[in-house]
Structure formats: structure tokens, C-alpha cells
Design a protein around this motif. Sequence first.
Motif, short mmCIF file in Angstrom:
data_model
loop_
_atom_site.label_atom_id
_atom_site.label_comp_id
_atom_site.label_asym_id
_atom_site.label_seq_id
_atom_site.Cartn_x
_atom_site.Cartn_y
_atom_site.Cartn_z
N LEU A 238 0.84 -1.20 0.00
CA LEU A 238 0.00 0.00 0.00
C LEU A 238 0.87 1.25 0.00
N ARG A 239 0.56 2.17 -0.93
CA ARG A 239 1.24 3.46 -1.00
C ARG A 239 0.23 4.52 -1.38
N PRO A 240 0.42 5.76 -0.91
CA PRO A 240 -0.53 6.83 -1.27
C PRO A 240 -0.63 6.98 -2.79
N GLY A 241 -1.88 7.00 -3.28
CA GLY A 241 -2.11 7.21 -4.70
C GLY A 241 -1.90 5.99 -5.56
N ARG A 242 -1.56 4.87 -4.96
CA ARG A 242 -1.31 3.64 -5.74
C ARG A 242 -2.53 2.74 -5.70
N PRO A 243 -3.10 2.36 -6.86
CA PRO A 243 -4.27 1.47 -6.87
C PRO A 243 -3.85 0.03 -6.66
N ALA A 244 -3.48 -0.31 -5.43
CA ALA A 244 -2.88 -1.61 -5.14
C ALA A 244 -3.79 -2.78 -5.52
N LEU A 245 -5.09 -2.67 -5.23
CA LEU A 245 -5.99 -3.78 -5.56
C LEU A 245 -6.17 -3.90 -7.07
N ALA A 246 -6.19 -2.77 -7.78
CA ALA A 246 -6.27 -2.83 -9.25
C ALA A 246 -5.03 -3.51 -9.81
N LEU A 247 -3.87 -3.24 -9.23
CA LEU A 247 -2.64 -3.90 -9.67
C LEU A 247 -2.69 -5.39 -9.33
N ASP A 248 -3.28 -5.73 -8.18
CA ASP A 248 -3.46 -7.15 -7.83
C ASP A 248 -4.30 -7.85 -8.90
N LEU A 249 -5.44 -7.25 -9.21
CA LEU A 249 -6.38 -7.87 -10.13
C LEU A 249 -5.80 -8.00 -11.53
N MET A 250 -5.06 -7.00 -11.97
CA MET A 250 -4.55 -7.03 -13.35
C MET A 250 -3.45 -8.07 -13.54
N GLU A 251 -2.89 -8.60 -12.45
CA GLU A 251 -1.88 -9.65 -12.60
C GLU A 251 -2.43 -10.83 -13.39
N GLU A 252 -3.71 -11.11 -13.20
CA GLU A 252 -4.32 -12.24 -13.91
C GLU A 252 -4.38 -12.02 -15.41
N PHE A 253 -4.30 -10.75 -15.83
CA PHE A 253 -4.49 -10.42 -17.24
C PHE A 253 -3.22 -9.91 -17.93
N ARG A 254 -2.13 -9.74 -17.20
CA ARG A 254 -0.92 -9.16 -17.79
C ARG A 254 -0.45 -9.92 -19.02
N ALA A 255 -0.11 -11.19 -18.82
CA ALA A 255 0.46 -11.96 -19.93
C ALA A 255 -0.60 -12.34 -20.95
#
Length: 345
Positions: A238-255
Amino acid sequence: MTTQLLNTLFVQTQGAYLRLDNETLRVETRDEDGEKKKPFRIPLHHLGGVVVFGNVLLSPYLIEQCARDGREVVWCSRSGRFRGRLAGPVSGNVLLRRAQHTALTDEAATLELARQFVLGKVRGARTVLKRALREDTGDAGAVGAAVAAHDEAVHRIRAADTVETVRGEEGQAAAVYFAVFPHLIGPMDFHFDGRNRRPPRDPVNALLSFVYTLVRGDCTAALESVGLDPQVGFLHVLRPGRPALALDLMEEFRAWWADRLVLTLINRKQLGLQHFEARPGGAVYLSEVGRKEVLTAYQKRKQETVRHRLFKEAVPVGLLPFVQARLLARHLRGDLDAYPPFRAR
């Protein structure tokens, strides 16, 4: 296109009109000649929510009834960006966010969610690599070894007992994946010597960063549409201004989604070096023409359909983040024992 998934109606057909017909929701559309098509009907009590994209109209009576029932209505742009949500007097968003924050304080719950997000990413990367083997696009020995490494990573991730261990396995798998990524690229003028960003320093990295941004935006919109806080994640710090959960979710779709689109654009020569611009300091970005090409291809990809292991019918690619966000919300509420990450075929 009108799709019902997880008791939620998704309406993407531009110009569609949704209205209340007694206790039934009626979707009216027209064909290319302006003639009315057979309306789609569904009992309103079967629906827990309605999500509309772009130029889709809802009658005032339908909106009022949804508000009375506590049924959520979500408005997104045609491209999928979150615009707003109807919140009636009975809303579970506060309880859902409380459950989200409670899960973050539970080490076991956080570990399991982080594990599932990374498993989704590693399996997606393995799918891309196995496809490259079938298509014989590069060094079969190196790519085959990377596939084996991803198989081993899956077992280690399942056995991981801390989030830090999961993060470490994700980093190692990513290093193996990007080490063989050049073998997946056909045109010799597109060089890739590893992942770099902020700023990207070659066309391939510029393209990856741009498409990742698009997918992250769709994941953020999906999470907001169900009432989850995109800033509160489980895998990413978690960091200010960072969409941590959105980054979590997009891991499934990166590759499976983003990287495959990048490879398609390059290998089919839909993009060339002329679509990129070098900036002072060594940064490389897509040109305006290049961005238009990518956006067009991205929107076309979102309209394609794929099989989801939880549903009999095919699901549009653009709705996958919304489906996964709803599954995540159900898990956090306690309606699902485990969160099932998307698995590409």
C-alpha cells in the motif's frame, strides 16, 4: 451485446434503452437499419445489479425502482471507464469495504488472496509461452525450459507460507518470463533486452507500459463498480495514490491479455518503428498514430469472447475484470470460500 453474469446484467449495445415493464426489465435495441429488434426481457428480481457502457439509456421509473430495491446501477464509458454508481438506501458497499479492510488485517486471508493473484499471473504467462511453443516462434529449448520453470513456480506458490515468499516467487517467474520474451518477437528491428519503465527506453517496453495502463484502468473501473476500494490491495504494498488492488487484479491479465496483444501488434506488423518517438534522455513513447492503432486493437480485443471456467456461455474479454471483481467481492463477503482467479485456456 447484453450479457447476464453473476446476477448482473451487462449492456454494451450502443443506443439500447432499458425500461421497466411491470416486474420485468426490458432492453430495447435497433438493428443497423433502425428497425426495432426483439426486446430482451428478464425478471427484475433476478438481478442484483445493472452495468451499462456508453450510450445506453435507462428510464426514470427503472432507476427509481432500482434505488428502492437497493439494486446497484453502474455507468461506465463505452471503453469501460467507471463514471458513477447508483446507491439506494440499502447498500452493501460499506460492509463490503469493511470486509475488505478486515481481510487485510488477517494474515491468512491476505496470504491466500496474494497467492491466487500470483497463480493467475504465472498460469497466464505459462499459457503465452506454451502458445509460442506451438507456433514455433523462437528458441524452443529456452521457451520450453521457461514453461517448466513456471510449472515449478506454481507448486512453490501453493506451498508459500508468507506474502513475501509469494512476492519473491512472482518476481522470479517474471524474470524467467521476460528472459525468453525476445524469442516471442518476430521482427528483428524490435529489440528487447529486459523490462524497463519510468520511462520506457525501447519500443517494446513503451508498448507494454501503454497496454498495461489500459488494463489497469479497466481493473480499477471494475473494482469501483462493485464498491471495492482500488487502493487497498493484498499483494502489492500500500502506498498513497497507488491502486494496489487494481494492480493485484490485473496480474491475472498481464500476460494473457496485455502481452499477447503486444506480441500480436508487433508480429503481425500492425505497428512498426515509425509508430514510436524518442524523447530527450532516452525515453521512447508511442506516437499519436501509434496510440490510435493500439487503442483500436485493444477495443476489438475487448469485444472478443472467451470461455470462463465458471460459466457455460462465452464472456466478452472486456467484461472479465468486472466478472473477477464481483467474484472477489463475493469472496470477501463470505459467499465464496475461495477467490477463483481467471484461468486462460
